[in-house]
Design an enzyme around this catalytic site. Structure first.
Site, PDB file in Angstrom:
ATOM      1  N   HIS A 187      28.514 -19.120 -15.781  1.00  0.00           N
ATOM      2  CA  HIS A 187      29.359 -18.104 -15.154  1.00  0.00           C
ATOM      3  C   HIS A 187      28.726 -16.491 -15.353  1.00  0.00           C
ATOM      4  CE1 HIS A 187      32.617 -21.404 -14.403  1.00  0.00           C
ATOM      5  NE2 HIS A 187      31.936 -21.907 -15.610  1.00  0.00           N
ATOM      6  N   HIS A 211      27.412 -18.518 -10.109  1.00  0.00           N
ATOM      7  CA  HIS A 211      27.556 -19.693 -10.687  1.00  0.00           C
ATOM      8  C   HIS A 211      26.123 -20.188 -10.760  1.00  0.00           C
ATOM      9  CE1 HIS A 211      31.609 -18.764  -9.840  1.00  0.00           C
ATOM     10  NE2 HIS A 211      31.773 -19.121 -11.000  1.00  0.00           N
ATOM     11  N   ASP A 245      30.780 -12.709  -8.500  1.00  0.00           N
ATOM     12  CA  ASP A 245      30.679 -14.052  -9.324  1.00  0.00           C
ATOM     13  C   ASP A 245      29.103 -14.359  -8.960  1.00  0.00           C
ATOM     14  OD1 ASP A 245      32.225 -14.624 -11.197  1.00  0.00           O
ATOM     15  OD2 ASP A 245      33.713 -15.044  -9.441  1.00  0.00           O
ATOM     16  N   LYS A 303      30.730 -16.721 -24.665  1.00  0.00           N
ATOM     17  CA  LYS A 303      30.581 -15.739 -23.525  1.00  0.00           C
ATOM     18  C   LYS A 303      29.858 -14.612 -24.162  1.00  0.00           C
ATOM     19  CE  LYS A 303      35.016 -13.278 -23.382  1.00  0.00           C
ATOM     20  NZ  LYS A 303      35.863 -12.766 -22.436  1.00  0.00           N
ATOM     21  N   GLN A 358      35.534 -10.092  -7.243  1.00  0.00           N
ATOM     22  CA  GLN A 358      34.339 -10.184  -8.312  1.00  0.00           C
ATOM     23  C   GLN A 358      33.041 -10.726  -7.858  1.00  0.00           C
ATOM     24  OE1 GLN A 358      36.347 -13.416 -10.703  1.00  0.00           O
ATOM     25  NE2 GLN A 358      36.534 -11.883 -12.596  1.00  0.00           N
ATOM     26  N   ARG A 399      45.582 -12.124  -9.063  1.00  0.00           N
ATOM     27  CA  ARG A 399      46.098 -12.457 -10.255  1.00  0.00           C
ATOM     28  C   ARG A 399      47.262 -11.893 -10.088  1.00  0.00           C
ATOM     29  NH1 ARG A 399      40.687 -12.298 -14.116  1.00  0.00           N
ATOM     30  NH2 ARG A 399      39.488 -13.680 -13.051  1.00  0.00           N
ATOM     31  N   CYS A 404      35.068 -20.002  -9.537  1.00  0.00           N
ATOM     32  CA  CYS A 404      34.108 -20.960  -9.825  1.00  0.00           C
ATOM     33  C   CYS A 404      34.439 -22.548  -9.337  1.00  0.00           C
ATOM     34  CB  CYS A 404      34.207 -21.033 -11.555  1.00  0.00           C
ATOM     35  SG  CYS A 404      35.630 -20.741 -12.305  1.00  0.00           S
TER      36      CYS A 404
END
Length: 636
Positions: A509, A383, A381, A463, A379, A361, A332
């Protein structure tokens, strides 16, 4: 005192009555089904006195919370059996988990399969004794002294780390005592059918710098029939284990030189690329623009975003030119930096920026698990930057996109959960309430029955999570939508509104696959490695019977390849039956046998991995059939 049940039914009881006294009013067959109670939102033991005004839910094994208590109590029964058989064993922790329970022990000699059988026998004696499981609140000093005198160093460590305001509770059953928050079953006799499944090494607290413990896994059920069905499913899951299939099908591997970092082989990349290609086509058609952001960014960015305060223990760091950098754990902040490159107008909104972003991670070695839990993953992702009045329509668009991938493409049933503000959250109550209401309204407009997880949202916003269900009935949380009013504030994001003034955008997100690696693992296990035709790394294998048929097989391979299909030729000097078995083991959808008859007639003899012999086909007719299957995302 007054007790109120779900639905509004009320019951009067004497002051300070307990759940146990309430249950005496129920018929025997109903009373025996109740495992634990939820009183005013909190789980409690049977013998705890009820408050004057009590909203009570009586939970059975069918309730997730009831099942968790059942498994946790079985873990205590197992620990009691271990201590009887191996008095020198030191107790660590023994929680319920999603598929049963485990308990960690510090022992001099690792447990063997024969040891598990002995422990099971002792557990049966404990169950037959039907010991009451009794809760007792003690002082911190008393608890520490009791466990220290018995050499239970792990319990002492846990006591020392408990917050000072938290009461210390122990549970007794017969001669066995354990440090535990509870709640538990009323007695050991409630556990009817159980099985110890396996034993494995596990570092204390998952940290390889700590002692290696012995972790015994098990499961229990109210009936033998339920246990047998569960064991059947476990065996099916073992056969579908993505780690084994990944090796057998030559999809991916892990190397000692990079623990937790997956290596994708050519066939694995074919599967991965098909998923990414589908993802890109669908996102482009829904107004998304793809971006790519760097893996390394300065530490000050992560401090500004809030990830440093909330996530630094899971991040990797290094220095470049004497300045601190971090390997990104999330995508993000990179998307925000792209947004900041120019002034935006309300006419551009919603602005949907999508990224197949590689993140890293730090996971402890004890929790790594194939592609399911890795240290490096991608990921999918996106946004989305939009106005407040566009939030609900954007959420609805994401919900529809998730439904397309889960239900229409892969045939997964799924359910939805809404997670609200956590304890360590950023921002004021008004913003959180506004964000939570937007998510709730979108779900209700689509008619979802959803569960609310209080306090389990991200630190920057509430979320929605999507949990898909595979063919074995297991659920996996993959997709998520997180509504964020805070990150735009922290980075001072803006846009020019219709009134010519500067306004603050809302940020969404979202992921659909989640981790692409984990989603691949789920697919491998769901399909047992037999991917649908469109996803299979090799869609057809040509099997010439003799050397003289190789030229025709090569001609067909070129023809099918030009049509966009992934086809290979098995030119080995082996019998065709052997080649068929090999192709079947490799889960290849179509096996195309060519011999003298096929060469003369210009056809192929077609065998399917599940539909078996399909007869003779003209190549063009087979191509058309395969194209139709691919276009329809056939799951066969």
């Amino acid at each position: 005192m007054k007790v109120v049940f779900p639905g509004g039914r009320e019951q009067e009881l004497l002051p300070s009555a307990s759940v146990e006294e309430l249950l005496e009013l129920l018929p025997e067959n109903e009373r025996r089904q109740v495992l634990v109670a939820r009183v005013n939102g909190e789980l409690v033991d049977w013998r705890v006195p009820l408050p004057p005004e009590a909203r009570v839910e009586l939970l059975t094994f069918d309730d997730p919370a009831g099942r968790e208590v059942y498994w946790h109590s079985t873990a205590h029964i197992m620990a009691q059996a271990v201590k009887r058989l191996y008095p020198e064993a030191k107790l660590a922790i023994g929680p319920a988990i999603a598929s049963g329970f485990y308990y960690d022990f510090d022992v001099a000699v690792p447990f063997s399969p024969e040891d598990l059988e002995r422990i099971e026998e002792e557990m049966r004696r404990i169950v037959e004794a039907d010991y009451p499981i009794v809760r007792q609140e003690v002082s911190r000093e008393e608890a520490r002294l009791w466990f220290a005198e018995r050499g239970e160093k792990y319990k002492v460590e846990l006591i020392d780390e408990l917050p000072p305001e938290l009461p210390i509770t122990i549970y007794r059953q017969g001669e066995f005592v354990d440090l535990c928050r509870g709640p538990h079953l009323p007695s050991t006799g409630y556990v009817r059918a159980f099985k110890l499944l396996s034993v494995a090494g596990a570092y204390w607290r998952g940290d390889e710098r700590n002692p290696m413990l012995q972790r015994i896994y098990g499961v229990s059920f109210p009936t033998t029939e339920q246990l047998e069905e569960h064991l059947r499913r476990l065996e099916e899951a073992r056969q579908r284990d993505h780690r084994r299939l990944g090796q057998e099908l030559d999809l991916f591997s892990f190397q000692e030189e990079g623990p937790g970092f997956p290596f994708f082989h050519p066939k694995g990349m074919l599967v991965r690329n098909q998923l990414e290609d589908l993802w890109r086509r669908k996102h482009y058609s829904h107004g998304y623009q793809e971006i790519r952001t760097p893996i390394l960014l300065k530490r000050e960015l992560w401090e500004r975003s809030g990830h440093w305060d909330h996530y630094k223990e899971n991040m990797y760091f290094l220095e470049i030119d004497g300045q601190p950098y971090a390997v990104k754990p999330m995508n993000c902040p990179g998307a925000i930096l792209i947004y900041q490159q120019r002034v935006h107008s309300y006419r551009e909104f919603p602005l949907r920026l999508a990224e197949m972003g590689l993140v890293h991670r730090h996971e402890l070695s004890g929790v790594l698990h194939g592609l399911m839990r890795v240290r490096s993953f991608t990921q999918d992702d996106a946004h989305i930057f939009c106005r407040e009045d566009q939030v609900k329509s954007e959420i609805l668009g994401i919900v529809d996109l998730v439904d397309y991938f889960y239900r229409q493409v892969f045939g997964f049933p799924y359910h939805v959960e809404l997670s609200t503000r956590p304890e360590k959250a950023m921002g004021d109550d008004r913003i959180w309430e506004l964000a939570t209401s937007a998510l709730r309204e979108a779900l209700e407009e689509r008619g979802f029955d959803y569960r609310v997880n209080e306090g389990e949202g991200a630190f920057y916003g509430p979320k929605i999570d999507f949990h898909l269900e595979d063919c074995l009935g297991r659920t996996w949380q993959c997709g998520t939508i997180q509504l964020d009013f805070l990150m735009p504030e922290k980075f001072d994001l803006g846009y020019i509104g219709e009134d010519g003034q500067r306004h603050r955008p809302v940020m969404l997100h979202r992921v659909i696959f989640g981790s692409l690696e984990r989603f691949m693992a789920i697919l491998i296990e769901h399909f047992a490695g037999a991917f649908p035709l469109w996803l299979a790394p090799v869609q057809a294998r040509l099997l010439p019977i003799a050397d003289r048929h190789h030229a025709y097989a090569r001609e067909l391979q070129e023809r099918f390849s030009r049509a966009g299909l992934r086809v290979e030729v098995d030119s080995r000097n082996e019998k065709v039956g052997y080649k068929i078995r090999e192709a079947q083991m490799q889960k290849i959808p179509y096996m195309l046998v060519v011999g003298d008859k096929e060469v003369v007639s210009g056809t192929v003899s077609v065998r399917h991995r599940s539909r078996k012999d399909l007869g003779s086909f003209a190549p063009e007719a087979l191509l058309e059939q395969m194209r139709t299957e691919i276009a329809n995302f056939s799951l066969d």
